[in-house]
Scaffold this motif. Sequence first.
Motif, PDB file in Angstrom:
ATOM      1  N   LEU A 108       0.857  -1.238   0.020  1.00 58.08           N
ATOM      2  CA  LEU A 108       0.172   0.124  -0.124  1.00 58.08           C
ATOM      3  C   LEU A 108       0.906   1.380   0.055  1.00 58.08           C
ATOM      4  N   GLY A 109       1.945   1.264   0.754  1.00 54.73           N
ATOM      5  CA  GLY A 109       2.642   2.650   0.959  1.00 54.73           C
ATOM      6  C   GLY A 109       3.869   2.685   0.156  1.00 54.73           C
ATOM      7  N   PHE A 110       4.533   1.538  -0.708  1.00 53.14           N
ATOM      8  CA  PHE A 110       5.958   1.638  -1.078  1.00 53.14           C
ATOM      9  C   PHE A 110       5.779   2.975  -2.272  1.00 53.14           C
ATOM     10  N   ASN A 111       4.628   3.386  -2.966  1.00 56.50           N
ATOM     11  CA  ASN A 111       4.574   4.467  -3.759  1.00 56.50           C
ATOM     12  C   ASN A 111       3.965   5.619  -3.570  1.00 56.50           C
ATOM     13  N   SER A 112       3.503   5.370  -1.919  1.00 60.88           N
ATOM     14  CA  SER A 112       2.737   6.821  -1.391  1.00 60.88           C
ATOM     15  C   SER A 112       3.487   8.064  -1.673  1.00 60.88           C
ATOM     16  N   ILE A 113       4.838   8.066  -1.593  1.00 62.30           N
ATOM     17  CA  ILE A 113       5.441   9.658  -1.944  1.00 62.30           C
ATOM     18  C   ILE A 113       6.530   9.143  -3.218  1.00 62.30           C
ATOM     19  N   SER A 114       7.011   8.159  -3.359  1.00 61.38           N
ATOM     20  CA  SER A 114       8.037   7.869  -4.536  1.00 61.38           C
ATOM     21  C   SER A 114       7.131   8.238  -5.789  1.00 61.38           C
ATOM     22  N   TYR A 115       6.016   7.856  -5.884  1.00 60.63           N
ATOM     23  CA  TYR A 115       4.977   8.010  -7.209  1.00 60.63           C
ATOM     24  C   TYR A 115       4.889   9.388  -7.450  1.00 60.63           C
ATOM     25  N   GLU A 116       4.515  10.181  -6.315  1.00 54.06           N
ATOM     26  CA  GLU A 116       4.385  11.488  -6.337  1.00 54.06           C
ATOM     27  C   GLU A 116       5.642  12.362  -6.935  1.00 54.06           C
ATOM     28  N   ARG A 117       6.898  11.905  -6.624  1.00 60.70           N
ATOM     29  CA  ARG A 117       8.294  12.369  -7.078  1.00 60.70           C
ATOM     30  C   ARG A 117       8.431  12.005  -8.483  1.00 60.70           C
ATOM     31  N   GLU A 118       7.998  10.767  -8.944  1.00 65.27           N
ATOM     32  CA  GLU A 118       8.211  10.303 -10.227  1.00 65.27           C
ATOM     33  C   GLU A 118       7.438  11.160 -11.326  1.00 65.27           C
ATOM     34  N   ASN A 119       5.872  11.482 -10.913  1.00 59.74           N
ATOM     35  CA  ASN A 119       5.108  12.096 -11.893  1.00 59.74           C
ATOM     36  C   ASN A 119       5.135  13.541 -11.902  1.00 59.74           C
ATOM     37  N   GLY A 120       6.063  14.103 -10.832  1.00 58.99           N
ATOM     38  CA  GLY A 120       6.440  15.401 -10.745  1.00 58.99           C
ATOM     39  C   GLY A 120       5.217  16.287  -9.655  1.00 58.99           C
ATOM     40  N   THR A 121       4.416  15.708  -9.158  1.00 61.06           N
ATOM     41  CA  THR A 121       3.154  16.132  -8.390  1.00 61.06           C
ATOM     42  C   THR A 121       3.859  16.623  -6.874  1.00 61.06           C
ATOM     43  N   LEU A 122       5.032  15.847  -6.493  1.00 59.30           N
ATOM     44  CA  LEU A 122       5.476  16.177  -5.137  1.00 59.30           C
ATOM     45  C   LEU A 122       6.013  17.672  -5.024  1.00 59.30           C
ATOM     46  N   LYS A 123       6.520  17.846  -6.196  1.00 57.85           N
ATOM     47  CA  LYS A 123       6.892  19.627  -6.134  1.00 57.85           C
ATOM     48  C   LYS A 123       5.831  20.579  -5.925  1.00 57.85           C
ATOM     49  N   ILE A 124       4.658  20.175  -6.657  1.00 54.62           N
ATOM     50  CA  ILE A 124       3.542  20.955  -6.662  1.00 54.62           C
ATOM     51  C   ILE A 124       3.033  21.094  -5.571  1.00 54.62           C
ATOM     52  N   LEU A 125       2.738  19.767  -4.745  1.00 59.11           N
ATOM     53  CA  LEU A 125       2.357  19.628  -3.387  1.00 59.11           C
ATOM     54  C   LEU A 125       3.052  20.672  -2.331  1.00 59.11           C
ATOM     55  N   LEU A 126       4.331  20.484  -2.371  1.00 62.22           N
ATOM     56  CA  LEU A 126       5.171  21.225  -1.494  1.00 62.22           C
ATOM     57  C   LEU A 126       5.204  22.812  -1.587  1.00 62.22           C
ATOM     58  N   THR A 127       4.791  23.092  -2.927  1.00 66.19           N
ATOM     59  CA  THR A 127       4.791  24.819  -3.405  1.00 66.19           C
ATOM     60  C   THR A 127       3.590  25.310  -2.889  1.00 66.19           C
ATOM     61  N   GLN A 128       2.578  24.418  -2.647  1.00 70.84           N
ATOM     62  CA  GLN A 128       1.199  24.821  -2.213  1.00 70.84           C
ATOM     63  C   GLN A 128       1.143  24.988  -0.776  1.00 70.84           C
ATOM     64  N   GLY A 129       1.997  24.925   0.002  1.00 70.91           N
ATOM     65  CA  GLY A 129       1.980  25.102   1.377  1.00 70.91           C
ATOM     66  C   GLY A 129       2.085  24.157   2.092  1.00 70.91           C
ATOM     67  N   ILE A 130       2.162  22.869   1.595  1.00 70.08           N
ATOM     68  CA  ILE A 130       2.304  21.486   2.395  1.00 70.08           C
ATOM     69  C   ILE A 130       3.656  21.397   2.609  1.00 70.08           C
ATOM     70  N   ASN A 131       4.181  20.995   4.060  1.00 74.13           N
ATOM     71  CA  ASN A 131       5.369  20.624   4.269  1.00 74.13           C
ATOM     72  C   ASN A 131       5.575  19.411   4.327  1.00 74.13           C
ATOM     73  N   TRP A 132       6.746  18.921   4.533  1.00 72.02           N
ATOM     74  CA  TRP A 132       7.270  17.667   4.382  1.00 72.02           C
ATOM     75  C   TRP A 132       6.668  16.711   5.751  1.00 72.02           C
ATOM     76  N   LYS A 133       6.436  17.238   6.889  1.00 68.36           N
ATOM     77  CA  LYS A 133       6.116  16.856   8.191  1.00 68.36           C
ATOM     78  C   LYS A 133       4.556  16.375   7.888  1.00 68.36           C
ATOM     79  N   GLN A 134       3.829  17.268   7.332  1.00 67.74           N
ATOM     80  CA  GLN A 134       2.304  17.353   7.097  1.00 67.74           C
ATOM     81  C   GLN A 134       2.146  15.933   6.023  1.00 67.74           C
ATOM     82  N   LEU A 135       3.077  16.158   5.027  1.00 69.59           N
ATOM     83  CA  LEU A 135       2.926  14.992   4.136  1.00 69.59           C
ATOM     84  C   LEU A 135       3.316  13.652   4.606  1.00 69.59           C
TER      85      LEU A 135
END
Length: 481
Positions: free
Chosen positions: A148-175
Amino acid sequence: MKLLHAEFLIAKQLRHSVFKNKAIFIITLFIGILLLYAAFSGWDNYKNQNETSEKYQHESREDWLKNPDKNPHRMAHYGNFAFRKSTSLSVFEFGMEPFFGNAIFLEAHKQNTANFSEAGFSSSMLRFGEISIAMVLQVLLPLLIFFLGFNSISYERENGTLKILLTQGINWKQLLFGKILGVASVIMLLFVPTILILVTIWLFLQNFSVTADDMIKMVLFILFHFIYLIFFCAIAVLVSAVSKTSKNALVLLIGIWLIFTIVLPRTTQAVGAYIYESPSKIQFNSDIEKDILKEGDSHNPNDPHYKAIKDSLLRTYKVDSVQKLPFNYSGYIMTEGEKISSKIYNEHLKELLKIYSKQNSFSKAVSFLNPYIAMKNLSMGLSNTDYESYIDFQKQAEDYRYKMAQKMNGLQIKYISNKKMPGKPSIIGKEHWSDLEEFHYETKGIGTVLKNEIVSVISIILWIMLLLILIKIAAKKLKAI
């Protein structure tokens, strides 16, 4: 509140995305069916074993009481049985119960080990373990968590949405906490119903009448399994966060699962047994027999040790033969012999248990490297299916055996005459057999369990603290790319 709102939104999004994957849905459904099967299997096993134990314990008692008038020493050799009943929590955690016997034959001058284990009547497939609720919770659910969790964040990094999430006010601790919460919410869909079924069965088995001791054991059983699963949720998300690709995260997580649940448990058992080698059963019994012979043979009238006892008794009572003693001489000698042989046996057993304790302490120490071993040991302790419970049963049975033998010897001393009368057998009335109480096994209390498993408890707490520290560090060091 905004922080919590963001984390809940992240968790909700992950939960919805998980069930879009049909493979995950099928695996989750399959594990749910396994949990139901494990509950039924545990229930059936508990019911059959306890019904069998109660039946034969009752028959053994009836056979004992139905014995006719006879010599008490013959009754001591006739013997009795001690049966160990399963506890209600053993429905969910089989532990070592299938491999340990649940019945011991008790007789004078001889200490027997438990027999009639389930493994003794099963094929070698039992070595792979049985499907219990504890096994599913401790082994299969962590594997599902990793899927369930292996691609929980790595997939966001691969498709580019991780950077978008972090620039929208979400910090790493929340994520990180949001993703952990999301994976945990999916697992709770299995865990919560399982616990509800578990508690219902547990209450039903005890006729809805439970002691405070049993209640604490159940609460700790649920609490620590919950903590254990959350721990693996955090591991899955952290590995996904530090991995460049989902493929790398999956491979690493499967490797962690294999090491935790298969490699380390088998290795530590083998290494512990190799470092602290124990004598074989034949060697153990042979050493006891040699030491008993050094002390003397109570069945040999010319044995130096017992001849000295006889001479001392004759001098004390100022008689010239044992027939003139005011009590049964043979019963007195048997009492002395039982005392000596039991003392020697217990001394050897104490040394053997020290070796086993060292083997087990090695395994428990490795729990600081492996949370699965810590959880498994604690789970078995709470359900009274661990090694200490087996040894406790052996000790209680031995205490009863010694009491039985000495009770019969005491009856012989008191009621059997030294003088053999022609045509009159040396027997006593059968009403004396009821003087010996029936054997009842008493399980370990929660205080004893926690004392035995303190290493496991500390290990689990330390693992949780380590994870919180790693999450805090990761929240500061992780990058979006």
